[in-house]
Enzyme design. Structure first.
Site, PDB file in Angstrom:
ATOM      1  N   SER A 181      11.925  -3.088   1.065  1.00  0.00           N
ATOM      2  CA  SER A 181      12.627  -4.155   1.735  1.00  0.00           C
ATOM      3  C   SER A 181      12.444  -3.713   3.113  1.00  0.00           C
ATOM      4  O   SER A 181      12.746  -2.320   3.353  1.00  0.00           O
ATOM      5  CB  SER A 181      13.557  -4.539   1.227  1.00  0.00           C
ATOM      6  OG  SER A 181      14.649  -4.996   2.031  1.00  0.00           O
ATOM      7  N   GLN A 215       9.711   1.563   3.430  1.00  0.00           N
ATOM      8  CA  GLN A 215       9.158   2.508   2.706  1.00  0.00           C
ATOM      9  C   GLN A 215       8.200   3.576   3.513  1.00  0.00           C
ATOM     10  O   GLN A 215       8.255   4.895   3.231  1.00  0.00           O
ATOM     11  CB  GLN A 215       8.090   1.840   1.743  1.00  0.00           C
ATOM     12  CG  GLN A 215       9.064   1.128   0.476  1.00  0.00           C
ATOM     13  CD  GLN A 215      10.171   2.026  -0.113  1.00  0.00           C
ATOM     14  OE1 GLN A 215      10.435   3.131   0.254  1.00  0.00           O
ATOM     15  NE2 GLN A 215      10.646   1.496  -1.513  1.00  0.00           N
ATOM     16  N   THR A 216       7.470   3.147   4.496  1.00  0.00           N
ATOM     17  CA  THR A 216       6.782   4.150   5.242  1.00  0.00           C
ATOM     18  C   THR A 216       7.633   5.052   6.011  1.00  0.00           C
ATOM     19  O   THR A 216       7.468   6.314   6.039  1.00  0.00           O
ATOM     20  CB  THR A 216       5.841   3.496   6.125  1.00  0.00           C
ATOM     21  OG1 THR A 216       4.681   2.659   5.412  1.00  0.00           O
ATOM     22  CG2 THR A 216       4.849   4.462   7.027  1.00  0.00           C
ATOM     23  N   VAL A 236       5.592  -1.886   9.262  1.00  0.00           N
ATOM     24  CA  VAL A 236       4.901  -2.942   9.768  1.00  0.00           C
ATOM     25  C   VAL A 236       5.018  -4.133   8.960  1.00  0.00           C
ATOM     26  O   VAL A 236       4.390  -5.037   9.523  1.00  0.00           O
ATOM     27  CB  VAL A 236       3.338  -2.638   9.943  1.00  0.00           C
ATOM     28  CG1 VAL A 236       2.651  -2.373   8.733  1.00  0.00           C
ATOM     29  CG2 VAL A 236       2.723  -3.257  11.016  1.00  0.00           C
ATOM     30  N   GLY A 269       0.971  -1.173  -0.134  1.00  0.00           N
ATOM     31  CA  GLY A 269       0.162  -0.036   0.210  1.00  0.00           C
ATOM     32  C   GLY A 269       0.839   1.254  -0.050  1.00  0.00           C
ATOM     33  O   GLY A 269       0.386   2.476   0.427  1.00  0.00           O
ATOM     34  N   GLU A 271       7.315  -6.470   8.082  1.00  0.00           N
ATOM     35  CA  GLU A 271       7.909  -7.671   8.453  1.00  0.00           C
ATOM     36  C   GLU A 271       7.353  -7.849   9.791  1.00  0.00           C
ATOM     37  O   GLU A 271       7.199  -9.193  10.513  1.00  0.00           O
ATOM     38  CB  GLU A 271       9.591  -7.403   8.394  1.00  0.00           C
ATOM     39  CG  GLU A 271       9.903  -7.791   7.061  1.00  0.00           C
ATOM     40  CD  GLU A 271      11.032  -6.988   6.786  1.00  0.00           C
ATOM     41  OE1 GLU A 271      11.315  -5.813   6.757  1.00  0.00           O
ATOM     42  OE2 GLU A 271      12.202  -7.671   6.405  1.00  0.00           O
TER      43      GLU A 271
END
Ligand code: FES
Ligand code: FES
Length: 896
Positions: free
Chosen positions: A666, A670-671, A856, A629, A858
């Site tokens: 990875s 990214q967030t 969130v 997302g 992993e």
């Protein structure tokens, strides 16, 4: 002549009656909404309706479709308006990567026609043949029940920007089948196909015979590539660790290693058998995990690729009222994303363009430039939609040979992995053998922790160094312990290359640590959750690497949120067990922590946002959305920072020619990392607008046609955009960059490896059949410290999906090379395996996160397997140490 109706249109077709309906729909009619994940009836991605009933289109020969009515996902929306079912899926976040979504929608459509108000069990029955690797199925169930029963549990899209449950920006395309995955996109020109011949042996030498005669016997072959044709036949993840060949050069180190590529028309390639290729094999004894000789690689003596170490305090003087020790063994785990790797390449003058599914377009670009000996500027990588990745699409797959072939032929070349190819040729979760030992004093405080993990990185390095470095940092679990020694070794073997898979070795280590926590608590007579709460890392505590945690360490709050559920579930289990002897219920608890981003390494991200003269605003995001997302999240962050509605921002994603390098998707980064870059970009753009309007920081912006209205304290300033000079089509723009602040680790692993950590605690209630050894998860409760949920629906979806994969890790997933290269023998959780999941989002903002957010992706997975394994032990006394907990292993471990 075959006559059928497809989505209401009558079609006459004179062709092979044995052609698969799925291929007919995709290749002949261009209806690529029907996906092919296995071509064997195992995954359900190709589900369509035949005379109103769901069927796997990959199993239906065209002859059987004669005189029948076929409905595909393309039939659901009307004039671009989503059907009520599709809208429910969108509202609930039931599509993540979206690859399974057309199949899930069609199976649901069939159900609702026959059973308009189904029960949850009926939904699970109807969708039992449709696998989803991303969602954990719960959002799909919610969407169907919401729609069918008008008993809305949905949390509709409300609000805008950070914190809103916005629907995915790419959701409609995933729900209508319009989304372009790797196998859906084709170049305009005549395309050739690529096929690879792979080693049937895990360890062997080989020589080719008369390839010229082979070519002469197969004149349709346009190109035959061997190792000698690759300009720089070496690649790998780390700049100093490139050890993998695009094509093997006479020596193979794992089953399925590519040795030769053929390019030509698909029909011609299909007639060539592997045994037709003149090749002579000299089979060598396979080298197994932790074997010290012979060496597989000259640079890895003793087959040790690398080692990791974190040491702190003094183990010899640690007080110990109780001690616990455990040995844990885990096996190979396959990513099993539903979309097999696919893409195409084409040469445009002195540039090569590769369009393929990938998690890391910029790394791909640079690696392809090295392999082809081109400048990076000569390579363009265009990511397609990605049908799941989970780390498995971080390594190169189709890209190098496609680029090589298209470059040589100056003609577009396409390649779609078969399911078997996807499983045999790609990386896996590292198998591990772990020994861990812990001690606590009489008050229940952890005093010492020792850990060693051997990890089988297989034939090539891939992400092995990442695992070896990350594991010792996390091995203690999220607990305060002053004396510790945590070490790891990554070993080469002739197993499949093990790489990145949601957690980089931390899930395996957590199984050991969380078993020890239960053991110590039991020995002390302490409540298991309270024992963890007493030792939980919190604000101000030092981690294993000596890093002092600032704000944003909310494990204590996670455990506090779980405490009442823990007590209630344990009471329920005790009640059940009082009257049952064969079926036993048990409750397990497990915690986890996870450093966001690369370990002690720079991992920057850059984002650009700009406004064109017509007033349209665009965010250029190189962060690849693999289903989690990030497209939606980046836009919500940028919109909040700029001070405009989400819908006012358009998105350009992925392409290395049109976006900046946002790094790889990875490490749950990214967030946190790219989200910060998006925030900084939008804040910079807003500051520029306010400066031009001479307005204060609280001013309200309104983007209009050719202008921006800036409302400040009742006054409107209008910026005319039409006469501003444009650069790249933008009259105003700003670039934001962010690189998490970390430090290198010293020889004892001390330092600041991550700028932010996610924490979580999960409960699992399971039922064990002590006669059969089967285990059924009945309920999961997950409390996650996410800092700030930018989009709670998407965060919950990540947690659900991680839990499903954690359940698979604990109970069923066991990849055996050469034996489980399909989705029939390799088991992943189905909709019937996933219990109700309660998610508790703990929002204590991380000062460094964008609006306080952490990753969130992993963290969602790590705590699930240990919670389930602890629940099995709670139910039966059986401590499973060889994962997965198959019925045979459970039976063998039951106390006699
Ligand atoms: S593609 Fe048909 S069931 Fe998997
Ligand atoms: S959303 Fe179901 S496989 Fe990705």
């Amino acid at each position: 002549m075959i006559e059928l109706s497809v989505n209401g249109a009558n079609i006459l077709w004179a062709g092979d009656p044995m052609l698969r309906l799925a291929d007919f729909l995709r290749d002949q009619l261009g209806l690529t909404g029907t996906k092919v994940g296995c071509n064997a009836g195992d995954c359900g991605a190709c589900t369509v309706l035949l005379d109103g009933n769901q069927v796997c289109a990959c199993l239906v020969p065209m002859g059987q479709a004669d005189g029948r009515a076929v409905e595909t996902v393309e039939s659901l929306a009307t004039h671009g308006i989503l059907s009520a079912l599709q809208a429910a899926f969108l509202r609930h976040g039931a599509a993540q990567c979206g690859f399974c979504t057309p199949g899930a929608l069609m199976a649901t459509a069939s159900l609702l026609r026959h059973t308009p108000t189904p029960s949850e069990a009926q939904v699970q029955d109807a969708l039992g043949g449709v696998l989803c690797r991303c969602t954990g199925y719960r959002k799909i169930i919610d969407a169907v029940l919401d729609l069918a029963n008008a008993d809305s549990t949905s949390r509709n899209s409300i609000g805008d920007g950070v914190g809103a449950r916005r629907p995915r920006v790419d959701g409609a395309a995933k729900l209508t089948g319009a989304e372009g995955f790797g196998a859906d996109l084709l170049p305009e020109d005549d395309v050739l196909h690529l096929r690879v011949l792979r080693s049937p042996h895990p360890h062997a030498r080989f020589t080719f015979g008369d390839l010229a005669a082979f070519r002469a016997a197969h004149p349709a072959i346009a190109l035959l590539l061997t190792a000698a044709d690759i300009p720089n036949n070496l690649y790998g993840i780390y700049p100093d660790g490139k050890d993998q060949k695009v094509l093997a050069d006479g020596y193979v180190r794992h089953l399925g290693e590519p040795v030769c590529a053929l390019v030509g028309p698909a029909v011609a390639l299909a007639t060539i058998l592997d045994v037709d290729l003149p090749i002579t094999w000299t089979v060598l004894p396979p080298i197994t995990f932790t074997a010290s000789s012979p060496n597989l690689h000259p640079h890895a003596p003793g087959n040790i690729l690398c080692q990791g170490r974190v040491a702190r305090g003094d183990l010899t003087h640690a007080a110990a009222a109780v001690r616990a020790i455990i040995n844990v063994q885990t096996g190979l785990v396959e990513h099993a994303y539903l979309e097999p790797e696919a893409g195409f390449a084409q040469r445009l003058g002195d540039r090569i363009e590769v369009t393929a599914c990938t998690q890391t377009p910029y790394m791909d670009r640079d690696e392809l430039a090295l392999i082809l000996r081109l400048a990076p500027s000569q390579v363009r990588v265009i990511p397609t939609a990605v049908g799941g990745g989970f780390g498995g699409k971080l390594d190169l797959s189709v890209q190098p040979l496609l680029a090589m072939a298209a470059w040589r032929l100056n003609q577009p070349v396409r390649w779609v992995y078969t399911r078997a190819e996807s499983m045999v040729a790609t990386t896996k979760r590292h198998p591990s053998r772990i020994t861990a030992e812990a001690a606590a004093d009489s008050t229940g405080c952890l005093t010492a922790f020792r850990f060693h993990g051997d990890f089988d990185t297989g034939a090539y390095a891939s992400w092995g160094p990442t695992v070896a470095n990350r594991v010792p940092v996390h091995a203690t679990g999220p607990y305060r312990v002053g004396n510790l020694l945590c070490t790891s070794t990554a070993w080469h073997s002739n197993g499949p290359p093990a790489g990145a898979f949601r957690g980089f070795g931390v899930p395996q280590a957590a199984i050991a640590a969380e078993a020890l926590m239960d053991d110590l608590a039991d020995q002390l007579g302490h409540d298991r959750l309270a024992f963890r709460r007493r030792n939980a890392l919190g604000v101000g505590d030092a981690t294993a690497t000596g890093q002092i945690l600032g704000a944003g360490a909310a494990l204590p709050a996670c455990l506090d949120a779980l405490a009442p559920r823990w007590a209630a579930l344990r009471a329920d289990a005790a009640t059940f067990n009082a009257s049952n002897t064969v079926l036993r219920h048990g409750v397990g608890v497990a915690c986890m922590w996870y450093g966001i981003g690369n370990t002690s390494m720079s991992n920057p991200s850059a984002m650009r946002i700009g406004i064109a003269a017509d007033g349209r605003c665009t965010l250029f995001s190189g962060a690849v959305d693999i289903g989690q997302g990030s497209n939606t999240i980046m836009r919500q962050i940028a919109a909040t920072a700029l001070g405009v509605p989400d819908d006012a921002i358009a998105l350009v994603t992925g392409d290395t020619d049109t976006t900046l390098d946002a790094g790889k998707t990875s490490a749950s980064r990214q967030t946190f990392v790219s989200g910060n870059a998006a925030r900084l970009a939008a804040e910079g753009l807003r500051a520029e607008i306010l400066r031009r309007a001479n307005a204060g920081p609280t001013a309200r912006l309104s983007l209009g046609a050719g202008k921006i209205e800036v409302w400040d304290q009742g006054t409107c300033h209008t910026l005319d955009l039409t006469d501003l000079p444009a650069e790249d089509g933008l009259v105003l723009q700003h670039i934001g960059t962010f690189d998490p602040p970390t430090t290198p680790l010293d020889a004892n692993g001390q330092g600041v490896p991550y700028a932010s950590y996610a924490f979580a605690a999960q409960l699992a209630l399971v039922e064990v059949d002590t006669r059969l050894g089967t285990v059924r998860a009945l309920r999961i409760v997950a409390a996650h410290d996410v800092g700030r949920a930018i989009n709670p629906t998407l965060v919950e979806g990540q947690i659900h999906g991680g839990i499903a994969q954690g359940l698979g890790l604990a109970l069923m997933e066991d990849y055996v090379p050469g034996r489980t290269d399909n989705l029939h023998d390799y088991l992943i959780p189905t909709i019937g395996d996933i219990p109700p999941i309660e998610t508790l989002l703990i929002e204590q903002p991380d000062p460094l996160g964008p609006y306080g957010a952490k990753g969130v992706g992993e963290p969602a997975l790590v705590a699930t397997a240990p919670a389930i394994l602890n629940a099995i032990a709670d139910a039966t006394g059986a401590r499973i140490t060889h994962i997965p907990a198959t019925p045979a292993r459970v039976l063998a471990a039951l106390p006699r």
